[in-house]
Design an enzyme around this catalytic site. Structure first.
Site, short mmCIF file in Angstrom:
data_model
loop_
_atom_site.label_atom_id
_atom_site.label_comp_id
_atom_site.label_asym_id
_atom_site.label_seq_id
_atom_site.Cartn_x
_atom_site.Cartn_y
_atom_site.Cartn_z
CD GLU A 278 1.04 -3.20 0.14
OE1 GLU A 278 1.95 -2.66 -0.43
OE2 GLU A 278 0.18 -1.63 0.26
CE LYS A 341 2.72 -2.42 -5.65
NZ LYS A 341 2.86 -1.66 -4.62
CB CYS A 391 -0.64 -1.11 -2.81
SG CYS A 391 -0.72 0.69 -2.29
#
Length: 521
Positions: A278, A341, A391
């Site tokens: 990330e 995300k 994440c």
């Protein structure tokens, strides 16, 4: 010890046992995933026994709160240094935020103890123990969705080193594993409680749950799901960039050069899919055309698909809107896919109710202002559809199954846990991400900036893992899978049924008994 203090000691012991079943501190020289996982099998027994001995529901709630604060005061103590160093809070402010979060999680323990006490008062301790796994599962699921959800360190995650135990996750998710562990704790509690004929049925049911779950796990490991026909040779690039260097302009070129050089090495050894972490390189692929061109040249040169994290921007209403994204850069067509995300981290990537949280102003000022993605988007890499989890998203079972239902055959988790340095957080995070492989019966590739990167089989077995803080390339092969599990198909139905049963049984327990009613012992 005076008898009146025994329930309090039990509550503390239960919290300690739960915490000890997870990784708590810096690693020993051997495995990255640590924690005394057998403790989870009986950690709820002292909590149940304390609740049964409470004078009333309020007393039980206090014991539950003590147990929860003991457990999570140890489990998430890594938050305090993070808040001081990276959120620029004072030690007092950080301690206040830490205490607030620990208390919030402990409320669920308190609610669990109240349920046990209310069921015992109405139907007796044997029935209360029988219902305890249902109540625990219901409250874990609720914690996972309420206020955007904080399903960190659900009890079932502690069993990732014990693969036979976690196989039931493909039926009911991690909540099913927690249910089995809660049943074990309830069985211990009922054995300690006073003997009587009324407990025989409860003992039989709880024992049946444990035997069935163990048998299913053994069968699943002996006959694992069919693997796909193809194979992806993958490489996970872990450059181990310290968070203090990540956005340092003087480090920018070195960080990019390290990623490029390690990618060339991996591709030279046959990797068809190379994964970066990330926010791997401190540059935006949408805002830095020169960086985007260098990535395209690298993909063409190596012939590999590159999956990497980046901040991307879109112009909306005259403003540049940022997204935390995962993109695929292919050898033939440049950027071939992007996933933004969906589930952002509150107070890290966005600020909920910003106008009302004036008392958290120092933390609010440090938060990013990302926008959530609009839905699940698969990325094509290595010849298979990939589900890219960014994440924190890897700890949400219901979110990850959406990727599976959309057609993902391999799960890829990119993360940056460098914020938490050499604490228990990266180990706890890996355990939770690995559970997604079992629930969905998909191989998982996990690339973390500073570690722990890992390759996980659909059974949950970690084939290989890097060390925390190591600069390395983790290489291996995975086979895409396309068969959906019961959990992928039905989602959290089991946990929701537990919620319904808990709510209805509590309503019945709180209805005053008629004069002719009696109490079963």
């Amino acid at each position: 010890m005076p008898r009146r203090h025994i329930p309090l000691a039990m509550a503390v012991a239960g919290g300690l046992l739960m915490a000890l079943s997870f990784p708590l501190g810096p690693p020993l020289p051997i495995p990255n995933i640590q924690g005394f996982w057998p403790a989870a099998w009986f950690c709820l027994a002292p909590v149940i026994l304390a609740a049964l001995r409470a004078r009333n529901e309020w007393g039980a709630a206090r014991y539950g709160l003590v147990s929860g604060m003991t457990a999570f005061g140890l489990l998430i103590c890594w938050i305090d240094p993070f808040l001081v160093r990276w959120a620029n809070l004072s030690h007092v402010e950080a301690a206040a935020v830490f205490l607030l979060l620990v208390t919030y999680v402990a409320i669920y323990f308190g609610a669990f103890a109240v349920c046990v006490r209310a069921w015992s008062r109405r139907w007796g301790s044997a029935t209360a123990c029988l219902l305890a796994p249902v109540g625990w599962c219901a409250l874990e699921w609720t914690r996972g969705i309420l206020f955007t959800g904080f399903p960190w360190c659900l009890l079932g995650y502690s069993q990732m080193p014990a693969l036979a135990v976690v196989q039931v996750a493909d039926l009911a998710g991690v909540y099913g594993v927690s249910f089995v562990l809660a049943a074990s704790g309830a069985l211990v509690a009922i054995l300690v409680e006073r003997p009587g004929s009324s407990r025989r049925a409860s003992l039989a049911v709880l024992t049946g749950i444990l035997v069935t779950a163990s048998g299913y796990g053994a069968w699943r490991l002996a006959y694992p799901p069919r693997k796909g026909a193809g194979e992806i040779k993958a490489a996970l690039v872990q450059t181990s960039v310290a968070q203090s260097d990540k956005w340092d302009p003087d480090e920018r070129l070195r960080i990019e050069a390290d990623h490029f050089e390690m990618t060339r090495r991996a591709a030279g050894r046959g990797a068809g899919l190379v994964v970066w972490s990330e926010s791997a390189v401190p540059a935006s692929i949408t805002h830095d055309p020169a960086y985007a061109r260098r990535l395209e040249d690298l993909a063409r040169e190596t012939g590999a698909d590159l999956l990497l994290g980046t901040v991307s921007y879109e112009s909306r209403d005259g403003a540049n809107v940022p997204f935390n994204s995962a993109v695929i850069v292919g050898p033939a067509g440049g950027v071939t896919g992007r996933y933004d995300k969906i589930h952002l981290v509150p107070f890290g990537e966005y600020v909920p109710l910003k106008g009302y949280l004036f008392f958290l102003e120092p933390l609010v000022q440090e938060a990013s202002d990302f926008h959530p993605g609009e839905g699940v988007t698969l990325l094509q890499g290595g010849g298979a559809p990939l589900g890219a989890l960014i994440c924190y998203e890897a700890i949400f079972p219901a979110l990850v199954r959406r990727f599976t239902l959309a057609g993902a055959q391999v799960l890829v988790n990119i993360t940056n846990d460098a914020w938490y340095e050499d604490t228990a957080m990266p180990r706890q995070h890996l355990m939770q991400a690995a559970m997604r492989a079992v629930e969905n019966r998909r191989p998982l590739l996990r690339c973390a900036n500073t570690g722990i990167s890992a390759i996980v089989e659909p059974t949950g077995r970690i084939v290989s893992a890097s060390r925390l803080g190591e600069k390395t390339i983790l290489e291996g092969s995975v086979r895409p899978a396309d068969q959906n599990t019961l959990y992928a198909g039905t989602g959290d139905v089991f946990a929701i049924l537990c919620v319904i049963l808990t709510a209805s049984s509590m309503a019945a327990a709180l209805i005053p008994r008629s004069p002719g009613g009696h109490h079963a012992g």
